[in-house]
Design an enzyme around this catalytic site. Structure first.
Site, mmCIF file in Angstrom:
data_model
loop_
_atom_site.group_PDB
_atom_site.id
_atom_site.type_symbol
_atom_site.label_atom_id
_atom_site.label_comp_id
_atom_site.label_asym_id
_atom_site.label_seq_id
_atom_site.Cartn_x
_atom_site.Cartn_y
_atom_site.Cartn_z
ATOM 1 N N SER A 180 0.878 -1.244 -0.055
ATOM 2 C CA SER A 180 -0.011 0.071 0.053
ATOM 3 C C SER A 180 0.898 1.252 0.089
ATOM 4 O O SER A 180 0.385 2.306 -0.465
ATOM 5 C CB SER A 180 -0.994 0.317 1.091
ATOM 6 O OG SER A 180 -0.382 -0.138 2.479
ATOM 7 N N HIS A 208 -5.392 -3.173 -3.033
ATOM 8 C CA HIS A 208 -4.948 -2.222 -4.031
ATOM 9 C C HIS A 208 -4.646 -2.739 -5.632
ATOM 10 O O HIS A 208 -4.470 -2.123 -6.591
ATOM 11 C CB HIS A 208 -3.611 -1.633 -3.694
ATOM 12 C CG HIS A 208 -3.577 -0.748 -2.413
ATOM 13 N ND1 HIS A 208 -4.048 0.433 -2.417
ATOM 14 C CD2 HIS A 208 -3.340 -1.270 -1.116
ATOM 15 C CE1 HIS A 208 -4.136 0.882 -1.048
ATOM 16 N NE2 HIS A 208 -3.685 -0.079 -0.448
ATOM 17 N N LYS A 240 -11.755 0.972 -2.498
ATOM 18 C CA LYS A 240 -10.729 1.409 -3.205
ATOM 19 C C LYS A 240 -11.069 1.567 -4.769
ATOM 20 O O LYS A 240 -11.869 2.488 -4.949
ATOM 21 C CB LYS A 240 -9.456 0.975 -2.805
ATOM 22 C CG LYS A 240 -8.860 1.040 -1.466
ATOM 23 C CD LYS A 240 -7.838 0.451 -0.825
ATOM 24 C CE LYS A 240 -7.484 1.043 0.407
ATOM 25 N NZ LYS A 240 -7.140 -0.101 1.545
#
Ligand SMILES: *Cc1c(COP(=O)(O)O)cnc(C)c1O
Length: 388
Positions: A180, A208, A240
């Protein structure tokens, strides 16, 4: 306050003196490439909204329709009466998309990691973690009571040496798919091979990578050609790239049933609002149907890296939307962030304890919602600051 709490003020002052004090900015509107903060419009390079879906009208519409049909809140935990058709359908869609028998929703990635690791491991077991793993994986390991073993970042040999020495009954290897704060990917084939040789289960947190990497956007596993034999258990978040909130874990029937029975962060919490599940399902459709978002993001990543390299800035070896500029001490990172802010750009400094000491950075993140012109504006501002 008295007792041991008398030192809170001193602790806060020490954090401030070290340049590590954190504050919050108040956004007056949606997450987008331009955000409104303190009455100013800022061009932002810091969200995890990698595909630009947090403010997509179709996702917002789905959220509104979901609320009209299911109401505002779920009203109960999944195991009592909070598990709706919307949750169930989203789980089915996520299982299908990730090529696994089952998927299970959690209220967030943090809760998922705590729940998964503590449901699968206990005393007498061991959890093997990459040194740069997300805090929620580390905390899940601590909560489980399993023995913690950290291995060198992205180093399968370091993992294997620790696996070989471990007498533990169950061994779980946990890694971020995309790290991250660094943006690099875990070498899944090597980690899976080491895990298999020692009877360990590989668990990947793809917060991610999901939506962003791979032809279809199925994430780091798709990009690296890894299936469920190599990585039996996968977690990804919906807050995300999918632009909504929540998370899911995907795996075999037996693993998912184990989580339903034993994951305390699944059992003892209110189910996410069903409307969020409707919105996340709409996002997932866009992820599948609009590969141009990933292609455009890749183009921006290429342009940013080329431009930053030309300026002599220190980038990390990342091919993802996370493009950190390494600056060293916290004060330097803060100064760069403030100078960008003065030019109308929002890129917060990332400092210890989020990253190791001496590795403070600007965590630049790119989104499919950015234009080439916007990335050029960032590069121009960085050129001004680097030259000054
Ligand atoms: C953001 C993040 C989480 C936490 O997910 P939330 O849904 O925000 O709780 C977990 N793991 C990683 C690697 C993350 O980046």
């Amino acid at each position: 306050m008295g007792g041991g709490f008398a030192s809170l003020g001193a602790d806060l002052a020490a954090r401030a003196a070290a340049g590590l004090y954190r504050g919050r900015r108040v956004l007056e509107g949606p997450q987008a490439t331009t955000v409104r903060v303190d009455g100013r419009e800022l061009l932002a390079f810091c969200s995890n909204d990698y595909l630009g879906l947090a403010n997509d009208p179709r996702v917002i519409g789905a959220l509104q329709q979901g609320a009209a049909r299911y109401g505002a809140g779920s009203g109960a935990s999944h195991l009592v009466s909070g598990h709706s058709r919307a949750h169930h359908e989203l789980e089915d869609a996520l299982a299908e998309f990730t090529g696994r028998p089952r998927a299970l929703l959690f209220s967030g990635g943090y809760a998922a990691n705590l729940g998964v690791i503590s449901a699968l491991l206990g005393r007498g077991d061991a959890v093997f973690q990459d040194r740069l793993n997300h805090a929620s994986l580390l905390d899940g390991g601590l909560l489980s009571g399993a023995r913690l073993q950290r291995f060198l970042h992205n180093d399968a040999a370091s993992l294997e040496a620790r696996l070989a020495r471990s007498p533990a009954r169950r061994k779980l290897v946990a890694v971020d798919g995309v790290f991250s704060m660094d943006g690099d990917e875990a070498p899944l084939a090597a980690l899976a091979a080491a895990s298999a040789r020692h009877g360990a289960l590989l668990y990947v947190d793809d917060a991610h990578g999901f939506g962003v990497l791979g032809e279809r956007g199925a994430g780091t596993l798709e990009k690296q050609g890894m299936g469920s034999a190599a990585v039996p258990l996968l977690m990804a978040t919906l807050g995300k790239a999918l632009g909504v909130a929540g998370a899911f874990v995907a795996g075999s029937e037996e693993l998912i049933e184990t989580l339903i029975q034993f994951a305390r962060t699944y059992i003892y919490t209110t189910a996410m609002p069903p409307a969020l599940a409707v919105a996340a399902a709409a996002s997932l459709r866009i992820v599948r149907e609009e590969p141009w978002r990933r292609a455009h993001l890749q183009e921006l990543i290429g342009r940013f890296r080329a431009g930053a390299n030309a300026l002599g800035l220190q980038l990390l070896p990342s091919q993802t939307a996370i493009q950190p500029l390494l600056l060293g001490d916290a004060a330097t990172a803060l100064r760069w962030s403030e100078q960008l802010l003065a030019r109308g750009l929002l890129v917060p400094a990332i400092r210890p304890p989020t990253v190791p000491r001496g590795q403070s950075r600007l965590r630049v993140t790119l989104s499919a919602a950015h234009s080439v012109v916007e990335v050029e504006r960032l590069l121009q501002a960085l050129a001004d600051i680097a030259g000054a």
